[in-house]
Write a protein that holds these residues in place. Structure first.
Motif, PDB file in Angstrom:
ATOM      1  N   GLN A   1       0.839  -1.193   0.000  1.00  0.00           N
ATOM      2  CA  GLN A   1       0.000   0.000   0.000  1.00  0.00           C
ATOM      3  C   GLN A   1       0.871   1.239   0.000  1.00  0.00           C
ATOM      4  O   GLN A   1       1.875   1.302   0.706  1.00  0.00           O
TER       5      GLN A   1
ATOM      6  N   VAL B   1      -4.897   9.773  -0.966  1.00  0.00           N
ATOM      7  CA  VAL B   1      -5.081   8.700  -1.937  1.00  0.00           C
ATOM      8  C   VAL B   1      -4.311   7.482  -1.443  1.00  0.00           C
ATOM      9  O   VAL B   1      -3.152   7.584  -1.036  1.00  0.00           O
TER      10      VAL B   1
ATOM     11  N   ARG C   1      -4.583  -0.491  -7.698  1.00  0.00           N
ATOM     12  CA  ARG C   1      -5.922  -0.021  -7.377  1.00  0.00           C
ATOM     13  C   ARG C   1      -5.771   1.309  -6.652  1.00  0.00           C
ATOM     14  O   ARG C   1      -4.965   1.408  -5.718  1.00  0.00           O
ATOM     15  N   VAL C   2      -6.494   2.343  -7.084  1.00  0.00           N
ATOM     16  CA  VAL C   2      -6.341   3.702  -6.563  1.00  0.00           C
ATOM     17  C   VAL C   2      -7.651   4.132  -5.904  1.00  0.00           C
ATOM     18  O   VAL C   2      -8.718   4.005  -6.501  1.00  0.00           O
ATOM     19  N   TYR C   3      -7.560   4.644  -4.671  1.00  0.00           N
ATOM     20  CA  TYR C   3      -8.734   5.073  -3.911  1.00  0.00           C
ATOM     21  C   TYR C   3      -8.542   6.499  -3.412  1.00  0.00           C
ATOM     22  O   TYR C   3      -7.521   6.793  -2.775  1.00  0.00           O
ATOM     23  N   GLN C   4      -9.510   7.372  -3.655  1.00  0.00           N
ATOM     24  CA  GLN C   4      -9.521   8.701  -3.047  1.00  0.00           C
ATOM     25  C   GLN C   4     -10.326   8.570  -1.753  1.00  0.00           C
ATOM     26  O   GLN C   4     -11.477   8.125  -1.763  1.00  0.00           O
TER      27      GLN C   4
ATOM     28  N   VAL D   1     -14.398   6.321   1.095  1.00  0.00           N
ATOM     29  CA  VAL D   1     -13.882   6.171  -0.271  1.00  0.00           C
ATOM     30  C   VAL D   1     -14.812   6.912  -1.225  1.00  0.00           C
ATOM     31  O   VAL D   1     -15.980   6.576  -1.355  1.00  0.00           O
TER      32      VAL D   1
ATOM     33  N   LYS E   1     -13.753   7.949  -4.594  1.00  0.00           N
ATOM     34  CA  LYS E   1     -13.496   7.529  -5.975  1.00  0.00           C
ATOM     35  C   LYS E   1     -12.572   6.320  -5.931  1.00  0.00           C
ATOM     36  O   LYS E   1     -11.788   6.165  -5.001  1.00  0.00           O
ATOM     37  N   ASN E   2     -12.636   5.504  -6.973  1.00  0.00           N
ATOM     38  CA  ASN E   2     -11.652   4.434  -7.108  1.00  0.00           C
ATOM     39  C   ASN E   2     -11.452   4.129  -8.581  1.00  0.00           C
ATOM     40  O   ASN E   2     -12.323   4.404  -9.401  1.00  0.00           O
ATOM     41  N   SER E   3     -10.277   3.618  -8.876  1.00  0.00           N
ATOM     42  CA  SER E   3      -9.924   3.302 -10.257  1.00  0.00           C
ATOM     43  C   SER E   3      -8.794   2.281 -10.228  1.00  0.00           C
ATOM     44  O   SER E   3      -8.299   1.925  -9.162  1.00  0.00           O
ATOM     45  N   GLU E   4      -8.387   1.842 -11.401  1.00  0.00           N
ATOM     46  CA  GLU E   4      -7.275   0.902 -11.511  1.00  0.00           C
ATOM     47  C   GLU E   4      -6.368   1.354 -12.642  1.00  0.00           C
ATOM     48  O   GLU E   4      -6.853   1.798 -13.688  1.00  0.00           O
TER      49      GLU E   4
ATOM     50  N   TRP F   1      -6.334  13.898  -8.511  1.00  0.00           N
ATOM     51  CA  TRP F   1      -7.386  13.821  -7.485  1.00  0.00           C
ATOM     52  C   TRP F   1      -7.058  14.709  -6.293  1.00  0.00           C
ATOM     53  O   TRP F   1      -7.935  15.364  -5.748  1.00  0.00           O
TER      54      TRP F   1
END
Length: 108
Positions: A32, A44, A65-68, A80, A82-85, A99
């Motif tokens: 992480q 993030v 995996r990216v989480y705001q 959480v 937003k999330n993306s990859e 972000w």
């Protein structure tokens, strides 16, 4: 993780030394990576979910995996936003930086 900060010129700065990337602290713990400051509205968290070994034996992240995460949200299930990859650490950091830079504009 982020303790001992003081305010200067309207932004918080930290007394502890952290690796900085584009003006934000970057801290890794296992797979992480945390990017940003807890004194800001968002941080993030990036989680390395897949990696491969190069010929030189260096591990390179393939899938991140990216989480705001809202720092002031008390409920972890709602924190959480937003999330993306992404397929590379650079792409994940690029998204994370956007972000962090524009995080407030989404709330207005």
């Amino acid at each position: 993780m982020w303790i001992g900060y003081h305010e200067r010129k309207g932004r918080h700065t930290m007394n502890q030394e952290f690796l900085m990337y584009r003006g934000y602290p970057l801290v890794r713990s296992g797979n992480q990576i945390y990017y940003g400051s807890m004194s800001e509205p968002y941080v993030v968290m990036m989680e390395i979910t897949q990696q491969h070994q190069t010929e030189d034996g260096i591990s390179v992240a393939d899938k991140i995996r990216v989480y705001q995460i809202a720092t002031r949200e008390q409920n972890p299930m709602k924190a959480v936003k937003k999330n993306s990859e992404r397929n590379s650490l650079y792409a994940a950091l690029d998204l994370a930086g956007a972000w962090l830079k524009h995080g407030d504009s989404a709330e207005k």
